[in-house]
Design a protein around this motif. Structure first.
Motif, PDB file in Angstrom:
ATOM      1  N   GLY A  33       0.795  -1.217   0.000  1.00  0.00           N
ATOM      2  CA  GLY A  33       0.000   0.000   0.000  1.00  0.00           C
ATOM      3  C   GLY A  33       0.824   1.263   0.000  1.00  0.00           C
ATOM      4  O   GLY A  33       0.292   2.345   0.036  1.00  0.00           O
ATOM      5  N   THR A  34       2.133   1.148  -0.020  1.00  0.00           N
ATOM      6  CA  THR A  34       2.959   2.340  -0.061  1.00  0.00           C
ATOM      7  C   THR A  34       3.792   2.312  -1.323  1.00  0.00           C
ATOM      8  O   THR A  34       4.295   1.283  -1.729  1.00  0.00           O
ATOM      9  CB  THR A  34       3.906   2.418   1.144  1.00  0.00           C
ATOM     10  OG1 THR A  34       4.775   1.297   1.111  1.00  0.00           O
ATOM     11  CG2 THR A  34       3.145   2.441   2.444  1.00  0.00           C
TER      12      THR A  34
ATOM     13  N   VAL B  72      -3.194   8.287  -5.653  1.00  0.00           N
ATOM     14  CA  VAL B  72      -4.246   8.290  -6.673  1.00  0.00           C
ATOM     15  C   VAL B  72      -3.800   8.979  -7.957  1.00  0.00           C
ATOM     16  O   VAL B  72      -4.255   8.631  -9.054  1.00  0.00           O
ATOM     17  CB  VAL B  72      -5.516   8.961  -6.092  1.00  0.00           C
ATOM     18  CG1 VAL B  72      -6.582   9.139  -7.137  1.00  0.00           C
ATOM     19  CG2 VAL B  72      -6.048   8.139  -4.932  1.00  0.00           C
ATOM     20  N   ARG B  73      -2.897   9.949  -7.861  1.00  0.00           N
ATOM     21  CA  ARG B  73      -2.508  10.773  -9.002  1.00  0.00           C
ATOM     22  C   ARG B  73      -2.064   9.979 -10.240  1.00  0.00           C
ATOM     23  O   ARG B  73      -2.545  10.257 -11.337  1.00  0.00           O
ATOM     24  CB  ARG B  73      -1.420  11.767  -8.593  1.00  0.00           C
ATOM     25  CG  ARG B  73      -1.093  12.769  -9.684  1.00  0.00           C
ATOM     26  CD  ARG B  73      -0.055  13.790  -9.235  1.00  0.00           C
ATOM     27  NE  ARG B  73      -0.490  14.501  -8.044  1.00  0.00           N
ATOM     28  CZ  ARG B  73       0.167  14.474  -6.890  1.00  0.00           C
ATOM     29  NH1 ARG B  73       1.263  13.772  -6.753  1.00  0.00           N
ATOM     30  NH2 ARG B  73      -0.273  15.162  -5.856  1.00  0.00           N
ATOM     31  N   PRO B  74      -1.166   8.983 -10.114  1.00  0.00           N
ATOM     32  CA  PRO B  74      -0.754   8.259 -11.327  1.00  0.00           C
ATOM     33  C   PRO B  74      -1.917   7.565 -12.033  1.00  0.00           C
ATOM     34  O   PRO B  74      -1.969   7.541 -13.264  1.00  0.00           O
ATOM     35  CB  PRO B  74       0.251   7.222 -10.809  1.00  0.00           C
ATOM     36  CG  PRO B  74       0.723   7.757  -9.514  1.00  0.00           C
ATOM     37  CD  PRO B  74      -0.399   8.547  -8.950  1.00  0.00           C
ATOM     38  N   HIS B  75      -2.865   7.047 -11.268  1.00  0.00           N
ATOM     39  CA  HIS B  75      -4.014   6.381 -11.875  1.00  0.00           C
ATOM     40  C   HIS B  75      -4.933   7.384 -12.558  1.00  0.00           C
ATOM     41  O   HIS B  75      -5.501   7.092 -13.613  1.00  0.00           O
ATOM     42  CB  HIS B  75      -4.779   5.585 -10.815  1.00  0.00           C
ATOM     43  CG  HIS B  75      -3.953   4.488 -10.208  1.00  0.00           C
ATOM     44  ND1 HIS B  75      -3.678   3.318 -10.862  1.00  0.00           N
ATOM     45  CD2 HIS B  75      -3.331   4.406  -9.004  1.00  0.00           C
ATOM     46  CE1 HIS B  75      -2.923   2.546 -10.094  1.00  0.00           C
ATOM     47  NE2 HIS B  75      -2.685   3.195  -8.958  1.00  0.00           N
ATOM     48  N   MET B  76      -5.074   8.567 -11.966  1.00  0.00           N
ATOM     49  CA  MET B  76      -5.908   9.604 -12.582  1.00  0.00           C
ATOM     50  C   MET B  76      -5.269  10.102 -13.874  1.00  0.00           C
ATOM     51  O   MET B  76      -5.969  10.310 -14.875  1.00  0.00           O
ATOM     52  CB  MET B  76      -6.113  10.766 -11.594  1.00  0.00           C
ATOM     53  CG  MET B  76      -7.007  10.412 -10.431  1.00  0.00           C
ATOM     54  SD  MET B  76      -7.162  11.735  -9.207  1.00  0.00           S
ATOM     55  CE  MET B  76      -7.815  13.062 -10.166  1.00  0.00           C
TER      56      MET B  76
ATOM     57  N   GLN C  35      -8.909   1.825  -3.789  1.00  0.00           N
ATOM     58  CA  GLN C  35      -8.929   0.489  -4.367  1.00  0.00           C
ATOM     59  C   GLN C  35      -8.502   0.591  -5.821  1.00  0.00           C
ATOM     60  O   GLN C  35      -9.172   1.232  -6.623  1.00  0.00           O
ATOM     61  CB  GLN C  35     -10.336  -0.126  -4.276  1.00  0.00           C
ATOM     62  CG  GLN C  35     -10.871  -0.234  -2.865  1.00  0.00           C
ATOM     63  CD  GLN C  35     -10.030  -1.170  -2.006  1.00  0.00           C
ATOM     64  OE1 GLN C  35      -9.562  -2.191  -2.472  1.00  0.00           O
ATOM     65  NE2 GLN C  35      -9.843  -0.782  -0.742  1.00  0.00           N
ATOM     66  N   LYS C  36      -7.377  -0.003  -6.143  1.00  0.00           N
ATOM     67  CA  LYS C  36      -6.814   0.021  -7.499  1.00  0.00           C
ATOM     68  C   LYS C  36      -6.656   1.448  -8.002  1.00  0.00           C
ATOM     69  O   LYS C  36      -6.920   1.753  -9.155  1.00  0.00           O
ATOM     70  CB  LYS C  36      -7.685  -0.790  -8.457  1.00  0.00           C
ATOM     71  CG  LYS C  36      -7.779  -2.254  -8.083  1.00  0.00           C
ATOM     72  CD  LYS C  36      -8.656  -3.006  -9.049  1.00  0.00           C
ATOM     73  CE  LYS C  36      -8.807  -4.448  -8.602  1.00  0.00           C
ATOM     74  NZ  LYS C  36      -9.736  -5.185  -9.437  1.00  0.00           N
ATOM     75  N   GLY C  37      -6.270   2.335  -7.119  1.00  0.00           N
ATOM     76  CA  GLY C  37      -6.003   3.713  -7.502  1.00  0.00           C
ATOM     77  C   GLY C  37      -7.236   4.587  -7.589  1.00  0.00           C
ATOM     78  O   GLY C  37      -7.146   5.752  -7.949  1.00  0.00           O
ATOM     79  N   GLU C  38      -8.386   4.051  -7.255  1.00  0.00           N
ATOM     80  CA  GLU C  38      -9.623   4.827  -7.310  1.00  0.00           C
ATOM     81  C   GLU C  38     -10.035   5.214  -5.902  1.00  0.00           C
ATOM     82  O   GLU C  38     -10.159   4.361  -5.025  1.00  0.00           O
ATOM     83  CB  GLU C  38     -10.736   4.002  -7.964  1.00  0.00           C
ATOM     84  CG  GLU C  38     -10.442   3.596  -9.394  1.00  0.00           C
ATOM     85  CD  GLU C  38     -10.362   4.776 -10.338  1.00  0.00           C
ATOM     86  OE1 GLU C  38     -11.155   5.717 -10.178  1.00  0.00           O
ATOM     87  OE2 GLU C  38      -9.501   4.753 -11.220  1.00  0.00           O
ATOM     88  N   ALA C  39     -10.221   6.501  -5.675  1.00  0.00           N
ATOM     89  CA  ALA C  39     -10.652   6.991  -4.368  1.00  0.00           C
ATOM     90  C   ALA C  39     -11.672   8.097  -4.573  1.00  0.00           C
ATOM     91  O   ALA C  39     -11.687   8.780  -5.605  1.00  0.00           O
ATOM     92  CB  ALA C  39      -9.465   7.520  -3.581  1.00  0.00           C
TER      93      ALA C  39
END
Length: 141
Positions: free
Chosen positions: A44-45, A115-119, A70-74
């Protein structure tokens, strides 16, 4: 006789300092290896975020009382709402704590870093799907 005493004090002092520096180096190397192992284990880090803020994702979620991504979604709206409320409640001018304010700020930054990389990836995929539309500006004469 005095020179012998001085020589012995210098030698013993040098040994003590040398051993203490060697032990400090061993501890620093072990700590660094442990930090790298934690970052690579995927608990998680991410390495970049946890090393820069010193806070784990789990700790950040507990501070803001939100669910972990969860999987980069918040739910960033919920994160921001909780952040603003807690940050304002702990304002030092209103009798709050600067330390708590800084922990709340670091918690928000830590969640955003996760979250930023997934967004960004989702935005790039949306742009690819829509096609690239550059904005054209015409000169006025």
């Amino acid at each position: 006789m005095a020179y012998r005493l001085i020589t012995q004090v210098v030698l013993i002092g040098t040994r003590v300092l040398g051993r203490s520096f060697a032990e400090a180096y061993k501890q620093a190397a072990a700590s660094s290896a442990y930090q790298r192992a934690q970052a690579q284990s995927g608990n998680g880090t991410t390495g970049r975020a946890s090393l820069s803020s010193g806070m784990t994702l789990d700790e950040a979620c507990k501070i803001l009382n939100v669910k972990p991504p969860q999987k980069g979604e918040a739910n960033m709206e919920e994160v921001m709402e909780r952040f603003k409320r807690l940050f304002d409640n702990n304002d030092p001018k209103k009798g709050g704590s600067f330390y708590l304010q800084s922990k709340i700020l670091r918690a928000r930054e830590r969640i955003e870093a996760e979250v930023r990389p997934h967004m960004e990836k989702a935005e790039q995929e949306a742009e690819v799907k829509e096609g690239w539309n550059p904005k054209l500006y015409k000169d006025k004469k």
